[in-house]
Design an enzyme around this catalytic site. Structure first.
Site, PDB file in Angstrom:
ATOM      1  N   ASN A   1      18.274  56.209  72.302  1.00  0.00           N
ATOM      2  CA  ASN A   1      17.433  56.118  73.494  1.00  0.00           C
ATOM      3  C   ASN A   1      17.767  57.234  74.487  1.00  0.00           C
ATOM      4  OD1 ASN A   1      19.856  54.566  73.683  1.00  0.00           O
ATOM      5  ND2 ASN A   1      19.090  53.444  75.447  1.00  0.00           N
TER       6      ASN A   1
ATOM      7  N   GLU B   1      17.094  58.077  78.391  1.00  0.00           N
ATOM      8  CA  GLU B   1      16.600  57.572  79.676  1.00  0.00           C
ATOM      9  C   GLU B   1      16.263  58.718  80.620  1.00  0.00           C
ATOM     10  OE1 GLU B   1      19.437  54.596  81.016  1.00  0.00           O
ATOM     11  OE2 GLU B   1      18.751  53.228  79.436  1.00  0.00           O
TER      12      GLU B   1
ATOM     13  N   GLU C   1      14.164  53.757  68.639  1.00  0.00           N
ATOM     14  CA  GLU C   1      13.288  53.582  67.467  1.00  0.00           C
ATOM     15  C   GLU C   1      12.145  54.597  67.499  1.00  0.00           C
ATOM     16  OE1 GLU C   1      14.339  51.347  69.631  1.00  0.00           O
ATOM     17  OE2 GLU C   1      14.321  49.319  68.827  1.00  0.00           O
TER      18      GLU C   1
ATOM     19  N   CYS D   1      11.695  46.604  71.184  1.00  0.00           N
ATOM     20  CA  CYS D   1      10.725  46.237  72.223  1.00  0.00           C
ATOM     21  C   CYS D   1       9.303  46.268  71.666  1.00  0.00           C
ATOM     22  CB  CYS D   1      10.850  47.180  73.420  1.00  0.00           C
ATOM     23  SG  CYS D   1      10.022  48.768  73.189  1.00  0.00           S
TER      24      CYS D   1
ATOM     25  N   CYS E   1       7.894  49.735  70.655  1.00  0.00           N
ATOM     26  CA  CYS E   1       8.446  50.233  69.385  1.00  0.00           C
ATOM     27  C   CYS E   1       7.842  49.482  68.207  1.00  0.00           C
ATOM     28  CB  CYS E   1       9.961  50.108  69.382  1.00  0.00           C
ATOM     29  SG  CYS E   1      10.734  51.261  70.538  1.00  0.00           S
TER      30      CYS E   1
HETATM   31  N1  THU Z   1      15.777  50.367  74.294  1.00  0.00           N
HETATM   32  C1  THU Z   1      15.645  50.953  73.053  1.00  0.00           C
HETATM   33  O1  THU Z   1      16.097  52.071  72.827  1.00  0.00           O
HETATM   34  N2  THU Z   1      14.994  50.246  72.091  1.00  0.00           N
HETATM   35  C2  THU Z   1      14.439  49.024  72.276  1.00  0.00           C
HETATM   36  O2  THU Z   1      13.694  48.571  71.425  1.00  0.00           O
HETATM   37  C3  THU Z   1      14.777  48.255  73.471  1.00  0.00           C
HETATM   38  C4  THU Z   1      15.264  49.057  74.618  1.00  0.00           C
HETATM   39  C5  THU Z   1      16.463  51.128  75.346  1.00  0.00           C
HETATM   40  C6  THU Z   1      15.548  51.595  76.442  1.00  0.00           C
HETATM   41  C7  THU Z   1      16.526  51.744  77.586  1.00  0.00           C
HETATM   42  O3  THU Z   1      17.129  53.007  77.517  1.00  0.00           O
HETATM   43  C8  THU Z   1      17.582  50.688  77.311  1.00  0.00           C
HETATM   44  O4  THU Z   1      17.437  50.328  75.968  1.00  0.00           O
HETATM   45  C9  THU Z   1      17.449  49.452  78.180  1.00  0.00           C
HETATM   46  O5  THU Z   1      16.158  48.952  78.172  1.00  0.00           O
END
Ligand code: THU
Length: 136
Positions: free
Chosen positions: A46, A48, A59, A88, A91
């Site tokens: 991920n 941010e 993902e 989420c 994704c």
């Molecule tokens: N996050 C993911 O990378 N994948 C998911 O399916 C759920 C959330 C990340 C996004 C953000 O950087 C952190 O988790 C908290 O939401």
């Protein structure tokens, strides 16, 4: 069906990818490993952003890396987080675009499998490419 070796390899690759997460705001690092039908594994973490909604999940990073290199079909994805968190909704939708049968292995950062399902299992009754065909 995933072999034990493939499942283990995907989890290990996802655990390794987790270290590259850029998550200074949530401190929630996610690693993903996506196996294409061509046999390549694409990693994702991920990423941010100070403008929070611009954040990209691990993902989708993996899917976009793979698709932008010509891949279209995937057999499995492993996702690793500290608590075995589930992918989420966004994704799930992006994965659904490339196949509902893709296996999804959800593991924690110790490598323990928390859930193994498919994209269809995570996103039932989905809207997808077939909805946009002129003659369904
Ligand atoms: N996050 C993911 O990378 N994948 C998911 O399916 C759920 C959330 C990340 C996004 C953000 O950087 C952190 O988790 C908290 O939401």
């Amino acid at each position: 069906m995933l072999t034990d070796d493939t499942r283990q390899e995907l989890i290990e690759v996802a655990r390794n990818a987790q270290q590259w997460a850029y998550a200074p705001y949530s401190n929630y690092a996610v690693g993903a490993a996506l196996l294409s039908n061509s046999g390549r594994i694409y990693e994702g973490a991920n990423v941010e952003n100070a403008v929070y909604p611009v954040t990209m999940c691990a993902e989708r990073v993996a899917v976009f890396k793979a698709v932008s290199e010509g891949e279209r079909e995937f057999s499995a994805i492993a996702v690793v987080t500290r608590d075995g968190g589930s992918p989420c909704g966004s994704c799930r939708q992006v994965l659904a675009e490339f196949g509902l049968d893709t296996i999804v292995v959800i593991a924690d950062e110790e490598g323990q499998v928390c859930q193994e399902t498919t994209v269809a299992g995570l996103l039932p009754h989905s809207f997808g490419p077939s909805n946009l065909k002129e003659t369904p």
